[in-house]
Design a protein around this motif. Structure first.
Motif, PDB file in Angstrom:
ATOM      1  N   ALA A   1      30.732  42.986  49.587  1.00  0.00           N
ATOM      2  CA  ALA A   1      31.759  43.563  50.457  1.00  0.00           C
ATOM      3  C   ALA A   1      32.113  44.919  49.851  1.00  0.00           C
ATOM      4  CB  ALA A   1      32.988  42.646  50.524  1.00  0.00           C
ATOM      5  N   PRO A   2      32.795  45.789  50.596  1.00  0.00           N
ATOM      6  CA  PRO A   2      33.029  47.147  50.086  1.00  0.00           C
ATOM      7  C   PRO A   2      33.642  47.215  48.692  1.00  0.00           C
ATOM      8  CG  PRO A   2      33.559  47.055  52.404  1.00  0.00           C
ATOM      9  CD  PRO A   2      33.254  45.634  51.998  1.00  0.00           C
ATOM     10  N   GLN A   3      34.458  46.230  48.314  1.00  0.00           N
ATOM     11  CA  GLN A   3      35.086  46.266  46.993  1.00  0.00           C
ATOM     12  C   GLN A   3      34.728  45.060  46.131  1.00  0.00           C
ATOM     13  OE1 GLN A   3      39.207  47.835  48.542  1.00  0.00           O
ATOM     14  NE2 GLN A   3      39.138  48.252  46.338  1.00  0.00           N
ATOM     15  N   TRP A   4      33.587  44.426  46.426  1.00  0.00           N
ATOM     16  CA  TRP A   4      33.221  43.226  45.678  1.00  0.00           C
ATOM     17  C   TRP A   4      31.728  43.220  45.359  1.00  0.00           C
ATOM     18  CZ3 TRP A   4      36.820  40.026  43.749  1.00  0.00           C
ATOM     19  CH2 TRP A   4      38.091  40.051  44.325  1.00  0.00           C
ATOM     20  N   VAL A   5      31.417  42.951  44.083  1.00  0.00           N
ATOM     21  CA  VAL A   5      30.032  42.733  43.684  1.00  0.00           C
ATOM     22  C   VAL A   5      29.929  41.391  42.972  1.00  0.00           C
ATOM     23  CG1 VAL A   5      29.442  45.178  43.486  1.00  0.00           C
ATOM     24  CG2 VAL A   5      30.332  43.958  41.485  1.00  0.00           C
ATOM     25  N   LEU A   6      28.748  40.804  43.045  1.00  0.00           N
ATOM     26  CA  LEU A   6      28.456  39.519  42.410  1.00  0.00           C
ATOM     27  C   LEU A   6      27.484  39.740  41.264  1.00  0.00           C
ATOM     28  CD1 LEU A   6      28.951  36.393  42.777  1.00  0.00           C
ATOM     29  CD2 LEU A   6      26.749  36.361  43.983  1.00  0.00           C
ATOM     30  N   THR A   7      27.697  39.028  40.167  1.00  0.00           N
ATOM     31  CA  THR A   7      26.778  39.066  39.037  1.00  0.00           C
ATOM     32  C   THR A   7      26.782  37.700  38.379  1.00  0.00           C
ATOM     33  OG1 THR A   7      26.136  40.346  37.081  1.00  0.00           O
ATOM     34  CG2 THR A   7      28.489  39.914  37.363  1.00  0.00           C
ATOM     35  N   ALA A   8      26.220  37.599  37.185  1.00  0.00           N
ATOM     36  CA  ALA A   8      26.245  36.348  36.431  1.00  0.00           C
ATOM     37  C   ALA A   8      27.527  36.259  35.619  1.00  0.00           C
ATOM     38  CB  ALA A   8      25.034  36.274  35.506  1.00  0.00           C
ATOM     39  N   SER A   9      28.032  35.052  35.451  1.00  0.00           N
ATOM     40  CA  SER A   9      29.242  34.865  34.666  1.00  0.00           C
ATOM     41  C   SER A   9      29.068  35.349  33.240  1.00  0.00           C
ATOM     42  CB  SER A   9      29.642  33.384  34.655  1.00  0.00           C
ATOM     43  OG  SER A   9      30.752  33.163  33.821  1.00  0.00           O
ATOM     44  N   HIS A  10      27.883  35.134  32.668  1.00  0.00           N
ATOM     45  CA  HIS A  10      27.720  35.542  31.271  1.00  0.00           C
ATOM     46  C   HIS A  10      27.688  37.066  31.124  1.00  0.00           C
ATOM     47  CE1 HIS A  10      23.304  35.407  32.311  1.00  0.00           C
ATOM     48  NE2 HIS A  10      23.265  36.439  31.495  1.00  0.00           N
ATOM     49  N   CYS A  11      27.464  37.788  32.215  1.00  0.00           N
ATOM     50  CA  CYS A  11      27.579  39.249  32.160  1.00  0.00           C
ATOM     51  C   CYS A  11      29.050  39.667  32.081  1.00  0.00           C
ATOM     52  CB  CYS A  11      26.919  39.876  33.378  1.00  0.00           C
ATOM     53  SG  CYS A  11      25.123  39.625  33.461  1.00  0.00           S
ATOM     54  N   ALA A  12      29.886  39.053  32.908  1.00  0.00           N
ATOM     55  CA  ALA A  12      31.320  39.317  32.839  1.00  0.00           C
ATOM     56  C   ALA A  12      31.945  38.668  31.615  1.00  0.00           C
ATOM     57  CB  ALA A  12      32.015  38.818  34.102  1.00  0.00           C
ATOM     58  N   GLY A  13      31.205  37.766  30.973  1.00  0.00           N
ATOM     59  CA  GLY A  13      31.686  37.127  29.750  1.00  0.00           C
ATOM     60  C   GLY A  13      31.653  38.046  28.558  1.00  0.00           C
TER      61      GLY A  13
ATOM     62  N   GLU B   1      34.650  22.215  30.771  1.00  0.00           N
ATOM     63  CA  GLU B   1      34.220  20.828  30.652  1.00  0.00           C
ATOM     64  C   GLU B   1      33.259  20.434  31.764  1.00  0.00           C
ATOM     65  OE1 GLU B   1      37.580  18.270  30.388  1.00  0.00           O
ATOM     66  OE2 GLU B   1      38.316  19.126  28.501  1.00  0.00           O
ATOM     67  N   GLY B   2      33.378  21.070  32.919  1.00  0.00           N
ATOM     68  CA  GLY B   2      32.502  20.737  34.037  1.00  0.00           C
ATOM     69  C   GLY B   2      31.106  21.299  33.914  1.00  0.00           C
ATOM     70  N   GLY B   3      30.845  22.040  32.846  1.00  0.00           N
ATOM     71  CA  GLY B   3      29.512  22.589  32.645  1.00  0.00           C
ATOM     72  C   GLY B   3      29.405  24.026  33.112  1.00  0.00           C
ATOM     73  N   PHE B   4      28.389  24.699  32.608  1.00  0.00           N
ATOM     74  CA  PHE B   4      28.183  26.115  32.888  1.00  0.00           C
ATOM     75  C   PHE B   4      26.950  26.344  33.751  1.00  0.00           C
ATOM     76  CE2 PHE B   4      26.250  30.185  31.551  1.00  0.00           C
ATOM     77  CZ  PHE B   4      27.275  31.062  31.880  1.00  0.00           C
ATOM     78  N   TRP B   5      25.875  25.616  33.462  1.00  0.00           N
ATOM     79  CA  TRP B   5      24.614  25.836  34.181  1.00  0.00           C
ATOM     80  C   TRP B   5      24.751  25.444  35.646  1.00  0.00           C
ATOM     81  CZ3 TRP B   5      22.445  28.931  31.126  1.00  0.00           C
ATOM     82  CH2 TRP B   5      22.481  28.754  29.740  1.00  0.00           C
ATOM     83  N   GLY B   6      24.227  26.276  36.496  1.00  0.00           N
ATOM     84  CA  GLY B   6      24.382  26.089  37.933  1.00  0.00           C
ATOM     85  C   GLY B   6      25.656  26.715  38.469  1.00  0.00           C
ATOM     86  N   LYS B   7      26.472  27.286  37.561  1.00  0.00           N
ATOM     87  CA  LYS B   7      27.728  27.928  37.951  1.00  0.00           C
ATOM     88  C   LYS B   7      27.848  29.309  37.308  1.00  0.00           C
ATOM     89  CE  LYS B   7      30.042  23.422  38.110  1.00  0.00           C
ATOM     90  NZ  LYS B   7      31.145  22.613  37.537  1.00  0.00           N
ATOM     91  N   ASP B   8      26.726  29.888  36.954  1.00  0.00           N
ATOM     92  CA  ASP B   8      26.720  31.151  36.215  1.00  0.00           C
ATOM     93  C   ASP B   8      26.896  32.323  37.179  1.00  0.00           C
ATOM     94  OD1 ASP B   8      26.425  33.087  34.306  1.00  0.00           O
ATOM     95  OD2 ASP B   8      24.310  32.687  33.880  1.00  0.00           O
ATOM     96  N   LEU B   9      28.111  32.430  37.735  1.00  0.00           N
ATOM     97  CA  LEU B   9      28.428  33.474  38.713  1.00  0.00           C
ATOM     98  C   LEU B   9      29.763  34.121  38.377  1.00  0.00           C
ATOM     99  CD1 LEU B   9      27.586  31.749  42.138  1.00  0.00           C
ATOM    100  CD2 LEU B   9      26.174  33.386  40.879  1.00  0.00           C
ATOM    101  N   ALA B  10      29.878  35.393  38.708  1.00  0.00           N
ATOM    102  CA  ALA B  10      31.146  36.114  38.556  1.00  0.00           C
ATOM    103  C   ALA B  10      31.280  37.126  39.677  1.00  0.00           C
ATOM    104  CB  ALA B  10      31.220  36.805  37.205  1.00  0.00           C
ATOM    105  N   LEU B  11      32.481  37.236  40.214  1.00  0.00           N
ATOM    106  CA  LEU B  11      32.815  38.286  41.173  1.00  0.00           C
ATOM    107  C   LEU B  11      33.566  39.386  40.440  1.00  0.00           C
ATOM    108  CD1 LEU B  11      33.970  36.248  44.284  1.00  0.00           C
ATOM    109  CD2 LEU B  11      32.223  38.041  44.303  1.00  0.00           C
ATOM    110  N   MET B  12      33.231  40.635  40.752  1.00  0.00           N
ATOM    111  CA  MET B  12      33.931  41.766  40.165  1.00  0.00           C
ATOM    112  C   MET B  12      34.495  42.633  41.286  1.00  0.00           C
ATOM    113  SD  MET B  12      31.686  42.721  36.753  1.00  0.00           S
ATOM    114  CE  MET B  12      30.284  43.452  37.601  1.00  0.00           C
TER     115      MET B  12
END
Length: 510
Positions: free
Chosen positions: A66-78, A122-133
């Motif tokens: 979207a104009p003000q939203w990008v998606l990347t991996a969570s470990h990048c924003a980590g 606790e719910g795990g990381f793999w399969g959820k490695d996403l971040a919105l910026m």
């Protein structure tokens, strides 16, 4: 199960609580070619902290949703200093819509990030490695839609990225031109360590796939008359296998909830880590004594075992040695506030105590002008029952001095009057915290320095300190952690931050 790793920039992951190492031989979009035309939604994430080891600043891929939203991996924003899940970054930007990481497209500042999962969840990381910026200003370019459903095995897929072209830390390995490859979604069984919510993408023999610094980049499928986003690069499987991508379609509700403003997570409460110094595997703090003057060179305190090169020998000390070490003092959020160099090792020993003092190429006045936190160095010892704060670079641990141990031995060294911490959930130091300041209740006085903990209960060996009784008996308890007194340092320092081991009252090892 084989240990998982992430496709990240070498040397750019020091903010993560856990260190992830890539097991692949790094190749950028193996089997691919340079892209002939730009993708309006494709972008390069270029954080200033931690700075990627390449001139163009590229660290990960992103996709404009979207104009003000990008998606990347969570470990990048980590790569934020405190491994926060949601928060406000400093010095992050993206370049959108260009083939080149150094020119063209639109450059926008990131002013917020939201991570779906972290390595601590606790719910795990793999399969959820996403971040919105979230971007401070909108980017007027055509975004990419999320695919309507998980692509079936065998679905043709296009992958993009600016990842490494070889596994050396040299400019030739860092392409600034976008690369792409056409491949396919493989059965999950073809990726040895696939988790639920992950796509296995690339050639079966690993000759076509993503590599280091392609993290966060897209797996695209055809939908209607254009591309749709099916996955985001997370990490490799095993050598000679396809690469694992987080299935974006599984998390469309989370993405859309944040973008629409309907379900925006609250920011994490960030611990105040002001004044911490990251020494690549150790920590430190800038300290001053009662006689320090504004124009004196500032002093950095850490452990003797944190010096570069050979450690001080048992019974000995290193005095007035040359040094050349980068030093970055953190602000309250953990981002670099001021940079300096340690140009002299003033003193280091591992006998009686475990301390090192470096002289910086900046004065106390120069640091004060930048708003840098400088701690006072205590001249009285820690006593049993004293409350302590362990000041690590990404967290603050609440500890209590359970006892002062007269004699502590570890790997050929002996420390006197060591500080043993009471075991508690709030005080669980780990490797990498060596050199962290132990603060008094005022938060400004360094009363000790953390130096060791017992890994496995062995007696008196490296990483297994033991307490020595008056009768020579030893006690070695797994999980016990210790710090060292610093009250004897001030008596050995004079004007100009000069060390003088002959001063009255100076009892440091000569």
């Amino acid at each position: 199960m084989r240990r998982r790793s992430l496709l990240v920039a070498a040397g750019a992951v020091l903010a993560l609580a856990a260190t992830f190492l890539t097991t692949h031989n790094a190749q950028a979009i193996v089997g691919g070619t340079k892209s002939a035309k730009a993708y309006s939604f494709m972008g390069s994430f270029q954080p200033s902290y931690p700075r990627p080891p390449r001139a163009d600043g590229h660290g990960c891929g992103v996709e404009l949703l979207a104009p003000q939203w990008v998606l990347t991996a969570s470990h990048c924003a980590g790569k934020n200093p405190t491994n926060a899940k949601n928060g406000i970054p400093q010095g992050w930007k993206v370049r959108i819509g260009s083939l080149d990481t150094t020119a063209g497209g639109k450059v926008a500042e990131v002013d917020h990030y939201y991570r779906l999962a972290t390595s601590h969840d606790e719910g795990g990381f793999w399969g959820k490695d996403l971040a919105l910026m979230h971007l401070r200003a909108p980017v007027h370019a055509r975004p990419v839609p999320i695919a309507s459903s998980t692509p079936a095995d065998g679905t043709p897929t296009r992958i993009l990225g600016w990842g490494m072209t070889c596994d050396e830390d040299k400019p030739k390995c860092y392409p600034n031109k976008l690369r792409e490859a056409d491949t396919a979604v493989q059965p999950a069984s073809k990726c040895t360590v696939a988790s639920p919510g992950e796509l296995c993408i690339g050639s079966l023999d690993g000759t076509v796939g993503a590599r280091n610094m392609d993290s966060g980049g897209p797996a695209l499928i055809r939908q209607g008359d254009g591309w749709a986003l099916a996955g985001v690069v997370s990490g490799p499987s095993s050598d000679g296998e396809p690469v694992l991508y987080t299935d974006v379609t599984k998390h469309a509700d989370w993405i859309n909830g944040i973008i629409s403003g309907a379900t925006v997570p609250a920011d994490d409460v960030i611990p105040n880590v002001e004044g911490a110094v990251d020494l690549s595997g150790c920590s430190g703090s800038v300290v001053r004594t009662a006689v320090s003057r504004p124009n004196d060179p500032a002093l950095l305190l850490t452990n003797g075992h944190c010096v570069r090169g050979d450690r001080p020998a048992p019974g000995a000390a290193l005095v007035d040695q040359p040094a050349d070490r980068a030093v970055s003092v953190a602000n309250a959020q953990g981002y670099p506030l001021v940079s300096a160099r340690a140009d002299r090792l003033v003193y280091a020993t591992m006998t009686g105590t475990d301390i090192a003092l470096y002289r910086l190429n900046r004065t106390y006045a120069q640091l004060a002008a930048k708003g840098t936190k400088v701690f006072r160095l205590a001249s009285t010892p820690v006593r049993a029952g004293d409350a302590l704060t362990l000041a690590y670079t990404s967290s603050r641990l609440g500890c209590t001095a359970e006892a002062v141990v007269p004699h502590l031995k570890e790997g050929g060294y002996q420390f006197e009057n060591s500080i043993r911490y009471a075991t508690s959930p709030q005080c669980q130091p780990f490797h990498g915290m060596s050199g962290s300041a132990l603060l008094a209740a005022d938060g400004s006085t360094v009363v000790g320095v953390h130096n060791t903990h017992n890994d496995g209960g062995q007696a008196c060996s490296d990483n297994n300190p033991c307490e020595v009784g008056a009768d020579g008996s030893t006690t070695s308890v797994p999980g016990r952690s210790y710090g060292q007194q610093v009250d004897g340092i001030a008596a050995c320092l004079g004007a100009d931050s000069r060390l003088n081991l002959a001063l009255p009252g100076c009892a440091l090892t000569k």
